[in-house]
Write an enzyme that holds these catalytic residues in place. Structure first.
Site: not given
Ligand code: ADE
Length: 232
Positions: A11, A200, A177
């Site tokens: 990241e 996602d 975070e």
């Molecule tokens: N960061 C990226 N995808 C995530 C998800 N599905 N849940 C929590 N943090 C994430």
């Protein structure tokens, strides 16, 4: 100096590769690099995954460097129906979806930390404006979303959990975070924003999509921060 914090190496690595006059420093277990990004002095920190590391990193960065703002970079899972993989979310406020003192019978709302006014930590308005301008210059407007981010110590990959978070807090996306950083920035009175690219959809496909898209989507979030530094 501007503080930029990401949870995972993937990241922050494209930001690090664009920095000049780089010096490495580790304090309190947090790896940091100081230097210049587009001629602006920055400290870039790698915090680790989750709210505890995130809060710790903000404390370390803000007490050891004279930071005028903190920017969180990284990826997130899409929650709102209009948010797609590869889109960007700029926070206007953040909430901890896994914080719940409502069962005390004392009237606290879900996400509300007792004795604080609201469950929602507001982002710095000037940071949101600069991030919006930066995002518009690197991607089409329909891929830019500005609004709430929900944070918790869970990777969300179940439709039922996603729905519950959506119905309770109506966030654009979920990550692990941002709201913890926002809480510490609020205490320290330092403006904060999270800039998250969608890796996602936080449902039953998330554990396939996250590893497939984390690298390219993390680079989108970094590209906006790099652009933003030229505006701030
Ligand atoms: N960061 C990226 N995808 C995530 C998800 N599905 N849940 C929590 N943090 C994430």
């Amino acid at each position: 100096m501007i503080g930029i914090i990401g949870a995972m190496d993937v990241e922050i690595r494209s930001i690090l590769s664009r920095m000049e006059e780089v010096e490495a420093k580790t304090i309190g277990g947090i790896q940091m690099h100081t230097g210049k990004l587009g001629k602006k002095p920055v400290v870039l920190a790698l915090c680790g995954v989750g709210k505890v590391y995130a809060a710790h990193a903000v404390s370390i960065v803000t007490t050891h460097f004279n930071t005028t703002s903190i920017i969180n970079v990284g990826v997130a899972g899409g929650i709102a129906p209009e948010v797609e993989i590869g889109d960007i979310v700029l926070s206007t406020d953040l909430v901890q979806h896994d914080f719940d003192a409502s069962a005390t019978g004392s009237g606290w709302l879900k996400g509300q930390i007792p004795y604080l006014d609201s469950p929602f930590f507001k982002s710095g308005e000037a940071l949101v404006r600069a991030a919006k301008t930066a995002a518009k210059s690197v991607m089409p407007p329909e891929k830019i979303h500005i609004g709430r981010i929900a944070t918790g110590d869970q990777f969300i990959n179940k439709s039922e959990t996603k729905k519950e978070i959506w119905q309770t807090f109506t966030p654009l996306c979920v990550e692990m975070e941002g709201a913890a950083m926002a809480q510490i920035c609020a205490l320290a009175n330092i403006p904060f924003i999270a800039i998250r690219a969608i890796s996602d959809k936080a449902d039953g496909t998330a554990h396939h999509d996250f590893p497939a898209f984390v690298e390219e989507t993390a680079a989108i979030s970094s590209a906006i921060v790099i652009k933003m530094l030229s505006i701030l």
